[in-house]
Design an enzyme around this catalytic site. Structure first.
Site, mmCIF file in Angstrom:
data_model
loop_
_atom_site.group_PDB
_atom_site.id
_atom_site.type_symbol
_atom_site.label_atom_id
_atom_site.label_comp_id
_atom_site.label_asym_id
_atom_site.label_seq_id
_atom_site.Cartn_x
_atom_site.Cartn_y
_atom_site.Cartn_z
ATOM 1 N N ARG A 1 37.425 15.553 -47.565
ATOM 2 C CA ARG A 1 38.840 15.198 -47.746
ATOM 3 C C ARG A 1 39.418 15.596 -49.097
ATOM 4 O O ARG A 1 40.469 16.249 -49.171
ATOM 5 C CB ARG A 1 39.031 13.687 -47.519
ATOM 6 N N CYS B 1 37.382 11.017 -53.036
ATOM 7 C CA CYS B 1 36.899 10.510 -51.740
ATOM 8 C C CYS B 1 35.435 10.109 -51.904
ATOM 9 O O CYS B 1 35.018 9.766 -53.020
ATOM 10 C CB CYS B 1 37.126 11.525 -50.618
ATOM 11 N N ASP C 1 53.625 -6.077 -50.801
ATOM 12 C CA ASP C 1 52.400 -6.604 -50.190
ATOM 13 C C ASP C 1 51.168 -5.982 -50.854
ATOM 14 O O ASP C 1 50.192 -6.670 -51.154
ATOM 15 C CB ASP C 1 52.368 -6.275 -48.692
#
Ligand SMILES: N[C@@H](Cc1ccc(OP(=O)(O)O)cc1)C(=O)O
Length: 190
Positions: free
Chosen positions: A14, A8, A119
């Site tokens: 986190r 992070c 994608d």
């Protein structure tokens, strides 16, 4: 044993929660993993956030004793690098290009939807092309820019938002989001 590195920004909120929670959840399921964490803009030796520590304590887990700046040693150690946001992933891939094949956002790594994964792959490759063109001073085509925007608009966010400076609730929300992804990660590793 698989070496998993969470990344992070500051490695005080986190990624320490991800590290501690994965260690705990993996051991509960009898899955052998070696887990560490680091931050792209961390100062090595800073204490973990008190809320992150409290979240981990509630789960009877210990996080890392202090923050660690991401280094080539850690990148080399890892078999799998899981970042907490897309921008962390881009940072890791830019600074450590050899890590491209093993770097994902945590949420993307556990995503199963084929269309979304396609994608994402196209977006990563477009991003690499645009970065290279920028570095070489080459013209970026309007069609390339538009395609990147189009994909970004239709894929879900793969970021786990930063609770830094927030309340204990903000940390609980981030931890719950991380935990959901870790359960899916362990299904995948099992
Ligand atoms: N390290 C940053 C602050 C920072 C710390 C933690 C943080 O959250 P996380 O550890 O989840 O990346 C984000 C930013 C600073 O220099 O002020």
């Amino acid at each position: 044993m698989k070496h998993i590195l969470f990344v992070c920004t500051g490695n005080t909120c986190r990624s320490p929660m991800a590290e501690g929670l994965l260690r705990k959840l993996a051991s509960e399921r009898g899955i052998q993993v070696d887990v560490r964490s680091a931050g792209v803009a961390a100062t090595t030796g800073m204490p973990i956030s008190r809320h992150a520590e409290a979240v981990l304590r509630d789960h009877n887990v210990e996080g890392p004793p202090h923050s660690t700046l991401l280094s080539s040693n850690l990148v080399g150690w890892a078999d799998l690098i899981l970042t907490l946001t897309r921008s962390h992933k881009q940072h890791v891939m830019q600074v450590f290009p050899d890590s491209i094949h093993k770097t994902y956002t945590l949420k993307e790594y556990v995503e199963n939807d084929e269309q979304v994964l396609n994608d994402l792959q196209e977006l990563d490759s477009l991003f690499a092309t645009l970065e290279m063109k920028r570095a070489l001073g080459q013209e970026i085509l309007a069609s390339e820019r538009e395609r990147a925007i189009e994909i970004r608009q239709r894929i879900p966010s793969f970021d786990i938002s930063d609770p830094f400076g927030g309340s204990r609730d903000d940390y609980n929300i981030a931890a719950a989001e991380i935990r959901t992804a870790l359960d899916r990660l362990l299904d995948k590793l099992d």
